[in-house]
Write a protein that holds these residues in place. Structure first.
Motif, short mmCIF file in Angstrom:
data_model
loop_
_atom_site.label_atom_id
_atom_site.label_comp_id
_atom_site.label_asym_id
_atom_site.label_seq_id
_atom_site.Cartn_x
_atom_site.Cartn_y
_atom_site.Cartn_z
N GLU A 179 -1.20 33.60 14.95
CA GLU A 179 -0.77 34.56 15.97
C GLU A 179 -1.98 35.22 16.63
O GLU A 179 -3.05 35.31 16.03
N PRO A 180 -1.82 35.69 17.88
CA PRO A 180 -2.91 36.41 18.54
C PRO A 180 -3.26 37.69 17.77
O PRO A 180 -2.39 38.33 17.18
N PHE A 181 -4.54 38.05 17.80
CA PHE A 181 -4.97 39.29 17.14
C PHE A 181 -6.24 39.79 17.84
O PHE A 181 -6.97 39.03 18.46
N PRO A 182 -6.49 41.11 17.73
CA PRO A 182 -7.69 41.67 18.37
C PRO A 182 -8.94 41.33 17.58
O PRO A 182 -8.96 41.41 16.34
N TYR A 183 -9.99 40.95 18.30
CA TYR A 183 -11.25 40.57 17.66
C TYR A 183 -12.40 40.95 18.57
O TYR A 183 -12.53 40.42 19.69
N THR A 194 -10.86 38.76 9.33
CA THR A 194 -10.64 37.84 10.44
C THR A 194 -9.99 36.55 9.96
O THR A 194 -9.07 36.03 10.60
N LYS A 240 -6.25 37.07 9.35
CA LYS A 240 -5.50 37.19 10.61
C LYS A 240 -5.45 35.86 11.35
O LYS A 240 -4.41 35.48 11.91
N ARG A 273 -11.45 41.84 22.19
CA ARG A 273 -10.62 40.93 22.97
C ARG A 273 -9.52 40.36 22.07
O ARG A 273 -9.56 40.52 20.86
N THR A 274 -8.55 39.70 22.68
CA THR A 274 -7.47 39.09 21.92
C THR A 274 -7.73 37.60 21.78
O THR A 274 -8.04 36.92 22.77
N ARG A 287 -6.72 33.78 19.48
CA ARG A 287 -5.75 33.07 18.67
C ARG A 287 -6.41 31.78 18.15
O ARG A 287 -7.06 31.07 18.92
#
Length: 323
Positions: A145-149, A137, A140, A152-153, A155
């Motif tokens: 940048e946006p990322f899945p976590y 995590t 990223k 959910r997405t 940033r």
């Protein structure tokens, strides 16, 4: 020139809040003094719920040190990764990296005290998986940048000062820790002098096709205190070192390998063992180490004695190491 480190964990058994506050402020003044005289690094660490007031908030302390200094790096060694919310930690470290201009160094470990996990309601048995999630995590999040976590997405902003991210090492003494570091392409910080684990890490780098490096403690990494009369200092202050050594020993099981692990039960045994050393300036220089770790406030050491040690180190040892 050797690396020079001033270590603070702010241990103070039985200290009242006013005394603790004075020790914290003294540590910041010591960090500023050390910075002015060319010390390389301030090192701090994280433990929770300790009866002797061990520092639980290393990043808060690091921020204060950055505000009081201009050049010195601050190494958090180590943060107990699974006890932290990954997104909040990414933000906190990014802000500290920006604030300091890239002087933050973090070693991420998983800890070894189930009591600390119980304190925060975290499952000790899941610590490896939680550490994987945390490290992935952070890497990223710091891209901005946006990322899945967790379904959910998200940033995280702001981005850190350091490219591609603040210096982050994976700490530990197990193959799992070395493998984790290699898989993620992160440098590895063994908790003791463990050449076989370095070799294993390098094998895993080749297997994963990643790049990394090792920052390993030397075979001898004593915690130092400088005094003009070591016999007198051991007699007056040895119990402070013994308190810290016994605290560590009570926490670390037989399988934990650490550069500062001690088996001593008396001040005399501790002195003979050599994990903690009180040396004259001349004897300190003569060690010929690659890394000098000064521990001026060890185990509740009186602040004035801590200052004496730091002054001797900075005025009579450091200049000769530079030569």
């Amino acid at each position: 020139m050797p690396v020079s480190v001033v270590r603070f964990n702010l241990v103070a058994p039985g200290a009242a809040p006013a005394e603790l506050g004075a020790r914290y402020r003294a540590a910041l003044e010591m960090a500023s003094y050390a910075d002015d005289r060319g010390v390389t690094t301030v090192q701090t660490e994280e433990h929770h719920g300790a009866g002797n007031n061990w520092l639980p908030s290393p990043f808060a302390f690091a921020g204060a040190v950055f505000g009081a200094t201009r050049r010195v790096a601050v190494t958090v060694s180590a943060v107990i990764g699974p006890l932290h919310d990954p997104l909040r930690l990414a933000e906190e470290m990014a802000v500290l990296d920006l604030l300091s201009g890239g002087r933050l160094v973090t070693v991420a470990g998983i800890g070894y005290r189930p009591e600390e996990y119980d304190l925060f309601g975290v499952d000790f048995a899941r610590r490896g998986r939680l550490q994987d999630e945390l490290l992935e995590t952070l890497l990223k999040a710091w891209t901005g940048e946006p990322f899945p976590y967790r379904g959910r997405t998200v940033r995280i902003t702001p981005r850190p000062y350091t490219e591609p991210h603040p210096l982050l090492l994976v700490g530990g003494s197990s193959k799992a820790a070395a493998r984790r570091a290699a898989r993620l392409g992160l440098p590895f910080f063994p908790s003791a002098h463990l050449p076989e684990l370095e070799a294993y890490y390098k094998e895993r780098l080749a297997e994963y096709g990643t790049e990394g490096w090792v920052m390993m403690p030397a075979a001898e990494t004593p915690l130092l205190h400088v005094a003009e009369d070591p016999d007198r200092a051991w007699a007056r202050y040895g119990e402070h070192f013994l308190h810290e050594a016994r605290t560590y020993a009570s926490w670390q099981s037989g399988g934990v390998r650490s550069a500062v692990k001690s088996a001593a039960t008396t001040v005399e045994e501790l002195r003979a063992e050599g994990v903690y050393r009180i040396l004259t300036p001349d004897a300190c220089v003569a060690l010929g180490l690659d890394s000098y770790v000064l521990h001026p406030l060890s185990g509740g050491m009186p602040v004035d004695e801590g200052w004496r040690s730091l002054h001797l180190f900075c005025e009579q040892v450091l200049p000769r190491l530079a030569g």
